[in-house]
Design an enzyme around this catalytic site. Structure first.
Site, short mmCIF file in Angstrom:
data_model
loop_
_atom_site.label_atom_id
_atom_site.label_comp_id
_atom_site.label_asym_id
_atom_site.label_seq_id
_atom_site.Cartn_x
_atom_site.Cartn_y
_atom_site.Cartn_z
N TYR A 61 -8.94 11.26 -21.63
CA TYR A 61 -9.58 11.08 -20.32
C TYR A 61 -11.08 11.27 -20.47
O TYR A 61 -11.50 12.24 -21.08
CB TYR A 61 -9.07 12.20 -19.41
N GLY A 114 1.97 -4.77 -7.74
CA GLY A 114 2.02 -5.41 -6.44
C GLY A 114 1.85 -6.90 -6.46
O GLY A 114 1.62 -7.52 -5.43
N TYR A 134 0.85 -1.19 0.00
CA TYR A 134 0.00 0.00 0.00
C TYR A 134 0.88 1.23 0.00
O TYR A 134 1.76 1.39 0.84
CB TYR A 134 -0.90 -0.01 1.25
N GLY A 135 0.70 2.10 -0.99
CA GLY A 135 1.50 3.32 -1.08
C GLY A 135 0.68 4.51 -0.67
O GLY A 135 0.47 4.80 0.50
#
Lengths: 594, 646
Positions: free
Chosen positions: A514, A305, A171-172
């Site tokens: 986006y 991860g 977890y960052g």
């Protein structure tokens, strides 16, 4: 993103303050400064004051403390949102699991199994995650949180995890929007959230080679601030940089707003150290380029991860730019705007950032304009509008705006600026001032806060991105927006949704687009499900129109189902075999990507 | 939902309004000059017909092909560019409102003289108006007469709807003045064949796509490719449909609305011409003077026309789950490529679906029923060697029985409130030919009448087609076992798929549909293993079988001709005259029952079917029995046997 936007000392200060001993256990949490069920800082949010006018609270942003008179009308006009209705928010307690606790105590590494700490790290910022939090529902959460302080701590934790068959989820900054932090519900082992936030130091700066060696838990704005103190910067500025971490950037192949000058994360990293169940992976030297088989960094970047924890990174640094200047251009329509961006990319003269908002987004930006301070400014605004719509004949329902950011030494910036404005003029673009440009960039930081306000008023929304070849840009924008509108209608959404896009990055051969999308969910029994169906359809539309699965958000679990089509069977097989070798027991079991 | 799909009775249809009524009560001139302000496509970038041309000439696709042609032939690119420009010049329409107004005026006069009424479903017009605003629109009318496209434009002008641009065959260009007039009313002209001409294809497809993508105007063309001479729908041609679907498949537009339009004539202007043409009198070349000579038609009564604008079909929803649009991701979209198999089969299925949508909304008049009954009776008479015709009361009774059956099968019937005000002295039968010299001439002139009659019957064939195939299959099968019947159904269906609109690959659905309809009307009982015709179903099954009989005999006689008479050197061109000679011989000898088998349409279709099934082969333009394979001989023999059984 000038430094005045980020009074970031607050965060570090608070992290120190909230470390306190309680009942023999170390407890660490953020609730006082960070929202646990919404975006960003607790003191910064949109609200409607007693007069019914919108206000943005706090002191952190340029918009903070200002009245935004246009927002209420825009929300009511766009979504049919009636500000009388409000959704109450509650949270449910989480179940505890102490399986990993005893083994970890002897190492002295801080940990917690407090409910709030665990819930805080059980989610990213996908709509369904935040919605569930607000509704007080949450599925599987980590059973405990550990806070390693350095590379060696991580090595110890991973060794213990392998020994005791515990699932580790790194977890960052927690800004994921791909369901990457969601705990797999089928996971029966104890889940440990490995929070890298304490590994936040710059270990050294090498001014000869212009590199810095940094711990991976450092948050974007701190990294910039600390480097700035020595006169340097990395120039990596993703929209989430206030909260996202260096390790997270590496693990997701992040992209920054100013990539035209500084490059994306893959151009910025020189050396990566990652702890895996098999041991530590890193290169033996820091040469600027190597021909040594496939680049092992590319197994790490974008691994999300699933292979290990990035602990330390050597990054390129640059001297801080002497001069920065915002700018904006108004185009008569989106087609002309895209043609201009394409030409800028062709001539390879893109400024640090160039973004093109479509008409709907332009109107939205307009609604977020703060109250003007004097009659004179208001008069001036009126005059500008008159000039563009009446004198130049731009249709207010078709025109669109490009925002620009130039960086470098003063003379070159001015020269560059002229070149870009000259190109824009060929496509009917009119310079529309620095202020509009700056407000455009500010918007990207506060837009996440706006979602929380929306949810209070039955409006839910999300953004997603793609990259696409130039010849497809217009088609993909039109088709995806239309698909969103159609799907909302088919799924029983009673008000027309907001469906808008911006071209946000340019490359030699294509662009990053986006999309923002939001709708009023009153009258729907399961709004999140409807939302997910619409987003799913929108992604299918993107892929059918030649867009990529993701430009920089990553795959996570949200977009996993399309991986095979995206990289082919053999591609998936290659990635699988790497995973099987590096992590045969699936210790890093967040089940992202594959 | 499955029931709804199977049961045509449950389909809802709109009401009609007669648009000629207002023309009869108000000034044609004022009508022709009135303010015309159609609603347009929301994404339209306004542009003139001339701008379209330059957009086409500057398109990436054309540039690419010009480069390619220039490299392949060694000609200068400018030279090829000029050729492209000339092709476009020859092709392009130049829609002008003044010409349209001229047509509006003259056609009002002509239509009022020729027709009693022109009935249009106004709800369909409203749907079309909505569809035009949302997405580019393709209009697909059925094609029975030259009148079709004038009529379409006339209706759209009347209802203030954007005028279409129409793909027309080059034959009109022969009529100098008229050709130019049509061009100015929105027609663009394409050569009938341009097989290998890359440049032509490129200009043509780019021209159509440019008009469509920009929402310049609805694009109109005929799926059947040419006028059906028999009043049966023709197997759809896929070229243009492929072109108009391309912008959607490549993501250049969000969606395309395709609107099937069914035009039903009570009496077709070209009626007698068609019958002669099929009997071997060649079709007159279109010429302006010919048109004036044809003005005598003005003095005749052609009844009424019904035009039904069907539900717009979204190409996006057709393609949903069928086409993976990612296949265009890896090659630039402007480089022309052969459509993949997936796309070919998608376009083919869509085409069949659209033709069936046209058929479903065709309005059937009492004449269709009467013609069917009279023809059957005529054949029975012939077998018995009598010429008695039918007593009017009997005909009426049978017609009422048949009407109820039509209704149960979901036909779109227009039954007058007062039945049959015609009064023929006691007996009704197909007309009597004038006395002629040779028996052959007599036969041919009688055949003209029978073929005209058949074309009325054919209008209603689609209603019965599947049950009739099943009825014939039950007759032909050696037992009542479901599997046996299915096999023979499947064989018949396969054999007739050049003759009728039968979508390849939909055998099981068609079988189910046929069973459903026959069971629903109490003609059939379906058990676990067997299909049994009920007592009261005998009459229905007999009627249905005899509907297909002429076609079966036609195929049989072609098979026999090929087995018995075909020489080594039979070319495709010689086929029709030779088989005609063979048939005339047998007809005169009384060995054949149905004069109808003289129809060249039927003969060509059966040859195409035999070629498709591999019973015959085409080698260097010559038709040969495929003796090499045992299966093809077997096939031919089955074909002959089967038809004998029926």
């Amino acid at each position: 993103p000038t430094t005045d936007c980020f009074p970031s000392y607050l965060r570090n200060y608070l992290i120190c303050k909230i470390l306190e001993k309680r009942g023999g256990e170390l407890k660490m949490s953020f609730p006082e400064i960070m929202k646990w069920n919404g975006w960003g800082y607790s003191d910064s949010k949109f609200l409607f004051n007693k007069k019914g006018q919108a206000e943005f609270t706090g002191k952190r942003y340029r918009l903070s403390g200002m009245i935004i008179p246009g927002l209420k009308d825009w929300m009511e006009g766009t979504f049919g949102a009636n500000l009388q209705h409000k959704t109450p928010a509650t949270v449910s307690p989480a179940t505890l699991n102490k399986a990993f606790l005893e083994e970890l105590k002897s190492t002295g590494i801080p940990f917690s199994h407090d409910a709030e700490d665990r819930v805080f790290r059980a989610h990213g910022h996908c709509l369904h995650e935040i919605f569930a939090l607000r509704e007080g529902k949450f599925g599987r959460v980590p059973d405990m949180v550990v806070w390693p302080n350095c590379h060696n701590d991580v090595v110890k934790i991973v060794e213990l995890a392998c020994k005791h068959n515990v699932c580790v989820i790194p977890y960052g900054g927690g800004t994921s929007v791909s369901s990457a932090l969601e705990c797999p519900p089928e996971e029966t082992r104890s889940i440990v959230s490995l929070d890298t936030s304490q590994m936040n130091r710059i270990l050294w700066i090498d001014e000869k080679n212009l590199t810095a060696h940094v711990e991976a838990g450092i948050v974007g704005q701190d990294l910039e601030r600390l480097l700035n103190e020595s006169g340097y910067c990395t120039g990596h500025e993703p929209d989430s940089m206030e909260f996202s971490s260096l390790g997270g950037w590496v693990a997701t192949r992040a992209s920054g707003m100013k990539k035209n000058i500084y490059g994306n994360i893959e151009d910025l990293v020189i050396h990566i150290r990652m702890v895996t169940p098999r041991g530590v992976i890193e290169k033996s030297c820091q040469g600027p380029r190597m021909s040594t088989g496939p680049d092992i960094h590319h197994f790490i970047m974008g691994s999300e991860g699933t292979l290990g924890v990035v602990t330390e990174v050597t990054m390129k640094i640059r001297p801080m730019p002497e001069y920065q200047k915002y700018g904006s251009v108004v185009f008569p329509n989106f087609e002309q705007g895209v043609a201009c961006l394409r030409e800028v990319a062709k001539q390879r003269c893109a400024p640090a950032s160039i973004r093109l908002m479509d008409n709907e987004q332009f109107k939205f930006g307009h609604a977020l304009k703060p109250q003007v301070s004097s009659i004179f400014t208001s008069f001036l605004d009126g005059l500008k509008t008159f000039y563009i719509t009446k004198f130049k004949g731009f249709d207010p329902n078709r025109l669109c705006v490009a925002t620009l950011l130039f960086e470098g030494d003063r003379e070159k910036v001015l020269q560059h600026e002229k070149q870009v404005y000259d190109i824009a003029a060929k496509f009917g673009g009119l310079a529309a001032g620095e202020d509009n440009g700056q407000r455009g960039y500010m918007l990207t930081f506060v837009i996440a806060y706006l979602r929380d306000l929306g949810m209070d008023y039955y409006v839910i929304g999300e953004s997603f991105e793609t990259s696409v070849p130039w010849d497809r840009v217009l088609d993909i924008c039109r088709n995806v927006k239309a698909r969103i509108i159609q799907e909302c209608k088919d799924k029983g959404v009673q008000f027309p949704p907001l469906s808008t896009c911006r071209v946000t990055q340019t490359y030699d051969t294509g662009a990053c687009v986006y999309f923002y999308f939001a709708f009023n969910y009153r009258g729907l029994s399961d709004p999140v499900h409807v939302y997910e169906q619409v987003e799913h359809a929108a992604r299918e539309e993107i892929l059918a129109n030649g867009g990529s699965l993701s430009h920089h958000h990553g795959v996570g679990k949200l977009r996993k189902e399309w991986m095979r089509d995206t990289v082919s069977n053999v591609g998936v097989g290659m990635l699988k075999s790497v995973k099987d070798y590096v992590d045969p027991d699936n210790i890093f079991g967040n089940r992202n990507l594959l | 939902d499955k029931i709804r799909a199977l049961d045509p009775m449950l389909k809802k249809r709109d009401d009609f309004e007669d648009m000629l009524e207002e023309r009869r009560n108000s000034s044609d001139l004022r009508y022709a000059l009135r303010c015309y302000t159609p609603v347009l496509y929301k994404g339209l970038a306004p542009c003139k017909a001339s701008m379209l041309k330059s957009m086409v000439l500057q398109s990436d696709q054309l540039h690419h092909v010009i480069g390619q042609v220039s490299r392949e032939t060694g000609r200068a690119a400018d030279d090829v560019q000029e050729e492209a420009s000339a092709i476009l010049e020859e092709m392009a329409h130049c829609l002008q409102l003044s010409t349209v107004r001229f047509f509006a005026f003259t056609l009002s006069k002509v239509f009022k003289t020729l027709f009693r009424s022109i009935c249009v479903n106004e709800e369909g017009i409203q749907r079309l108006q909505q569809a035009i605003q949302e997405h580019p629109v393709v209009l697909l009318p059925s094609h029975r007469s030259y009148m079709d496209f004038l009529l379409m434009s006339y209706i759209l002008y009347t209802y203030d709807i954007a005028l279409p641009v129409i793909a027309a065959g080059m034959d009109f260009m022969g009529m100098k003045f008229v050709g130019e007039m049509l061009r100015m009313s929105g027609a663009f002209f394409i050569r009938r064949s341009f097989g290998g001409d890359k440049l032509y294809w490129s200009v043509f497809s780019e021209y159509v796509k440019t008009m469509l993508k920009n929402g310049f105007a609805p694009v109109e063309f005929f799926l059947e490719g040419t006028r059906s001479r028999t009043s049966k729908s023709l197997t759809p041609k896929l070229g243009l449909l492929n072109i108009v679907m391309d912008p959607y498949l490549k993501g250049e537009v969000y969606d395309i609305n395709v609107v099937p339009v069914s035009i039903s004539y009570e009496r077709i202007l070209e009626e007698a011409l068609y019958a002669r043409e099929m009997l071997g009198v060649p079709k007159p070349k279109e010429s302006t003077s010919g048109l004036f000579k044809a003005r005598k038609v003005l003095s005749e009564d052609y009844g009424s026309i019904h035009v039904y604008f069907g539900q717009p079909v979204s190409v996006r929803s057709l393609a949903q789950g069928r086409v993976n649009r990612c296949q265009f991701n890896l090659v630039p979209r402007h480089i022309p490529r052969r459509p993949s198999e997936e796309i070919q089969s998608f376009v083919n299925d869509s085409a069949y679906r659209l033709v069936r949508a046209q058929e479903e909304n065709m309005v059937l008049k009492p004449w269709v029923l009467l013609a069917s009954l009279l023809l059957q009776n005529h054949h029975q008479d012939q077998t018995a060697g009598q010429k008695r015709g039918m007593v009017l009361e009997e005909l009426t009774a049978q017609a009422v029985w048949l009407r109820d059956m039509f209704r149960e099968y979901g036909a779109f019937l227009h039954w007058p409130v007062v039945l049959l005000d015609i009064c023929v002295g006691g007996q009704v039968k197909p007309g009597e030919p004038h006395s002629t010299v040779t028996p052959e001439e007599e036969l041919l002139s009688q055949a003209v009448i029978v073929l005209s009659c058949a074309s009325y019957r054919n209008q209603g064939l689609h209603v019965f087609l599947r049950p009739a195939l099943l009825a014939s299959a039950i007759n032909a099968a050696s037992s009542n076992l479901k599997q046996e019947v299915f096999n023979s159904f499947s064989f018949l269906r396969n054999m007739f798929s050049n003759e009728f609109i039968l979508c390849p690959g939909a055998t099981v659905q068609d079988f189910e549909e046929a069973c459903y309809l026959l069971v629903k009307t109490g003609a059939l009982q379906v058990t676990q293993q067997e299909l049994l015709v009920t007592e009261r179903g005998q009459r229905t099954v007999a009627f249905l079988t005899s509907m297909l009989d002429p076609f079966l005999q036609g195929y049989q006689v072609v098979c026999r001709f090929l087995c018995e008479e075909a020489t080594e050197n039979l070319t495709e061109k010689q086929f029709v005259p030779a088989v005609r000679k063979f048939i005339i011989k047998h007809l005169l000898a009384g060995r054949l029952r149905y004069t109808e088998v003289l129809s060249s349409d039927l003969q060509k279709n059966s040859l195409a079917a035999l070629l498709r099934l591999g019973a015959v082969q085409k080698i260097k333009g010559r038709i040969k029995l495929s003796k090499v394979t045992y299966s093809s001989v077997f096939l031919l023999r089955t074909c002959v046997n089967l038809t004998y059984n029926c």
